[in-house]
Design an enzyme around this catalytic site. Sequence first.
Site, PDB file in Angstrom:
ATOM      1  N   CYS A 130       0.837  -1.196   0.000  1.00 13.30           N
ATOM      2  CA  CYS A 130       0.000   0.000   0.000  1.00 13.30           C
ATOM      3  C   CYS A 130       0.879   1.256   0.000  1.00 13.30           C
ATOM      4  O   CYS A 130       1.607   1.488  -0.956  1.00 13.30           O
ATOM      5  CB  CYS A 130      -0.984  -0.036   1.173  1.00 13.30           C
ATOM      6  SG  CYS A 130      -2.349   1.139   1.001  1.00 13.30           S
ATOM      7  N   HIS A 238      -3.936  -4.941  -0.233  1.00 13.50           N
ATOM      8  CA  HIS A 238      -3.499  -5.553   1.024  1.00 13.50           C
ATOM      9  C   HIS A 238      -3.533  -7.071   0.833  1.00 13.50           C
ATOM     10  O   HIS A 238      -4.610  -7.662   0.784  1.00 13.50           O
ATOM     11  CB  HIS A 238      -4.419  -5.127   2.173  1.00 13.50           C
ATOM     12  CG  HIS A 238      -4.269  -3.681   2.518  1.00 13.50           C
ATOM     13  ND1 HIS A 238      -3.426  -3.238   3.508  1.00 13.50           N
ATOM     14  CD2 HIS A 238      -4.824  -2.565   1.970  1.00 13.50           C
ATOM     15  CE1 HIS A 238      -3.479  -1.920   3.576  1.00 13.50           C
ATOM     16  NE2 HIS A 238      -4.314  -1.489   2.654  1.00 13.50           N
ATOM     17  N   GLU A 240      -3.067  -9.554   2.662  1.00 14.55           N
ATOM     18  CA  GLU A 240      -3.670 -10.382   3.707  1.00 14.55           C
ATOM     19  C   GLU A 240      -5.175 -10.507   3.527  1.00 14.55           C
ATOM     20  O   GLU A 240      -5.815 -11.370   4.136  1.00 14.55           O
ATOM     21  CB  GLU A 240      -3.344  -9.825   5.095  1.00 14.55           C
ATOM     22  CG  GLU A 240      -4.033  -8.525   5.473  1.00 14.55           C
ATOM     23  CD  GLU A 240      -3.289  -7.289   5.020  1.00 14.55           C
ATOM     24  OE1 GLU A 240      -3.505  -6.222   5.638  1.00 14.55           O
ATOM     25  OE2 GLU A 240      -2.506  -7.359   4.050  1.00 14.55           O
TER      26      GLU A 240
END
Length: 256
Positions: A130, A238, A240
Site C-alpha cells: 500500500c 493488502h 492479507e
Amino acid sequence: MAIIEEIIDIDTVDGPMAVVRKHPDGGSDKRVVIFMDAPGIRPSLHEFAARLADAGYDVAMPDLWHRHGRLIGYEPADIVADPAKVEGAERVIFPGVGAAGSAMRSLKARGLDDALKQVIASGRPLLGICLGLQISLDHSEENDTTTLGLIPGEVKRFALDQPDLKVPHMGWNEVQFSGEESDRNPMFKGIPQNSHFYFVHSYRCVPDNQAEVAATADYGVEICAAVARGNVVGTQFHPEYISKPLAPHPLYVGFL
C-alpha cells in the site's frame, strides 16, 4: 525478517482502537490516530483509516503487521524502527497506511530511508504494501513529496470522470497478473488470475517502466496493482485480504 514500524509515538492504549494525539510537527494541528490490532480485524478499519488519512490525519496500525508473519508460519517477525536492525534483516516487509509526506518525515527522522536503500543495494528482498509501495517510487503528488526512489516512477491522485466511482478507491477489486503464470514473479505464482484483493488508496502508482507492472486492476482507469523490480516487490492491495483465502498464502511463501 523485519517489518517496518509506522508509529511515531504512542501515549496510551485503550482497547482495539487507541490514541489521538498532537503530531510533533512544528506546532501543526495534525494528529496521529493509532489502531491496535484486534482479533477478527476487518477491512472496515482500513476504510476508516483511509478516510482519516484523506482528512489530513497520520494513521498507523502497528500490531496488524504481526499477522503477515503468522500467515506464512514464519516466526519471529520483528517490528522494528531501528535502522541497524533493518539493515541486518534477511528480508523486509514495508507496509504503510497514511500520507506520503508524514511517512517520509518519519522515515527520515529515524534514518530508515537510508536503511531501506542499503537493503535494496545488498540484494535482499523487500515487500512494500500500500503506502509502502507508493513511497518506494520517486515522487508522490500527495503533499508534493520526494519519496525513496527505489522504483522509478510517480504516484498520482485519481482523476476520475465517472460520478459513480468515489475516491478513495476502497473495497474489493479483481486483480489481473501480467503474463503467463510461468513468467510471473515467484511471489505471484499460485495466485489464481482474477483473484479479488482489498484496496484502500486515493493515489495510484505510475511506474516509468511498464514491464515492471506485475498486476493491474480497473477503477475507471487501469491502475497498477503490483510492481516487481529486481529484489523489490510491492502491492497496492493488502495481500492479507484475499476473497478466497489460500493456505499457505503463495505471495508470502514466494517472499521467503
